[in-house]
Design a protein around this motif. Structure first.
Motif, PDB file in Angstrom:
ATOM      1  N   GLY A   2       0.818  -1.207   0.000  1.00 40.41           N
ATOM      2  CA  GLY A   2       0.000   0.000   0.000  1.00 40.41           C
ATOM      3  C   GLY A   2       0.847   1.251   0.000  1.00 40.41           C
ATOM      4  N   SER A   3       1.990   1.213   0.714  1.00 36.84           N
ATOM      5  CA  SER A   3       2.872   2.378   0.748  1.00 36.84           C
ATOM      6  C   SER A   3       3.510   2.649  -0.609  1.00 36.84           C
ATOM      7  CB  SER A   3       3.971   2.174   1.794  1.00 36.84           C
ATOM      8  OG  SER A   3       4.904   1.190   1.367  1.00 36.84           O
ATOM      9  N   GLY A  10       1.834   2.046  -3.411  1.00 34.85           N
ATOM     10  CA  GLY A  10       0.740   2.257  -4.343  1.00 34.85           C
ATOM     11  C   GLY A  10       0.470   1.055  -5.227  1.00 34.85           C
ATOM     12  N   GLY A  39      -1.572  -2.334  -5.740  1.00 35.90           N
ATOM     13  CA  GLY A  39      -2.774  -3.018  -5.291  1.00 35.90           C
ATOM     14  C   GLY A  39      -2.594  -4.511  -5.178  1.00 35.90           C
ATOM     15  N   ARG A  81       8.618   8.829   4.106  1.00 35.71           N
ATOM     16  CA  ARG A  81       7.310   8.342   3.659  1.00 35.71           C
ATOM     17  C   ARG A  81       7.016   6.894   4.052  1.00 35.71           C
ATOM     18  NH1 ARG A  81       7.203   7.431  -1.290  1.00 35.71           N
ATOM     19  NH2 ARG A  81       9.358   7.839  -1.912  1.00 35.71           N
TER      20      ARG A  81
END
Length: 235
Positions: free
Chosen positions: A113-114, A116, A118, A217
């Protein structure tokens, strides 16, 4: 709660801060690492606890052209026939019981998820996995082996040595990422490095200066509080 009591009464030491800030970094700057720094890290790590002073660890450190040759060989094998390669040991059981299976699923959700990526994006997940073969573009790649004649106790010692390497690297401003994934390409590694026949490839490690943007991030993996894994008796 018990964890709250710890946070109120326990001031972190410098070592503890390093332990808590360490994470498996998969993004590195294009910046060389002085070999003297790597030697210094290993010089400190060799003081890891080891039963009866057996010192079962071996480590092959690669950089520059030697690392590039290894990367090219592993990448070619991974692209051509990944199914033909497997580790000489099993890292996890074929069926992972609870609560460990749930933690594994949670890791996948948080990590991908970090990025991006799926759950159904098979191509993106495969591309991310292939980055292992390049040691995530870190400037230094280490291969950890153990004498295959030794027993599980010596594997515990090896783990403590590897942890020392990671902590010493973090203390010197370097990041690391251990990679069980590449143990499956032990035959390729053996063809490119002078491993003895008794050496079993346990894992590899990427090491270098982490990308500070990613560090800002990257997600914090959830960890159980102390009361979630420890019981105290006689206190």
């Amino acid at each position: 709660m018990f964890t709250d009591d710890i946070e109120r009464t326990h001031e972190l030491t410098e070592l503890e801060s390093i332990m808590m800030s360490r994470f498996a970094n998969r993004f590195y700057l294009n910046r060389e690492v002085d070999p003297a720094i790597v030697k210094g890290i290993l010089n400190s790590a060799r003081y890891a606890a080891t039963g009866a002073n057996v010192q079962p660890w071996r480590v092959h450190v690669t950089a520059g052209n030697a690392k590039e040759r290894l990367i090219n060989a592993i990448s070619a094998a991974h692209e051509a026939s990944p199914g033909d390669h497997s580790s000489e040991y099993r890292y996890l059981p074929e069926t992972l019981p609870e609560p460990f299976a749930s933690r594994l699923r949670e890791f996948g959700t948080v990590f991908f998820g970090s990025l991006g990526i799926g759950r159904e994006d098979v191509a993106a997940r495969a591309a991310n996995t292939a980055r292992n073969c390049r040691f995530f573009d870190a400037p230094v790649a280490l291969i950890f082996t153990i004498d295959r004649r030794l027993e599980k106790g010596s594997w515990l010692d090896l783990g403590m040595f590897i942890q020392n390497v990671m902590l010493a690297a973090k203390a010197r401003g370097l990041d690391t990422c251990t990679q069980e994934f590449l143990s499956r390409y032990h035959a390729v590694i053996r063809a490119n490095l002078p491993l003895g026949p008794e050496e079993l490839v346990v894992c590899t490690m990427a090491m270098g200066y982490g990308d500070p943007d990613w560090a800002k991030r990257r997600p914090q993996m959830p960890k159980l509080p102390v009361e979630g894994f420890a019981s105290f008796h006689g206190f």
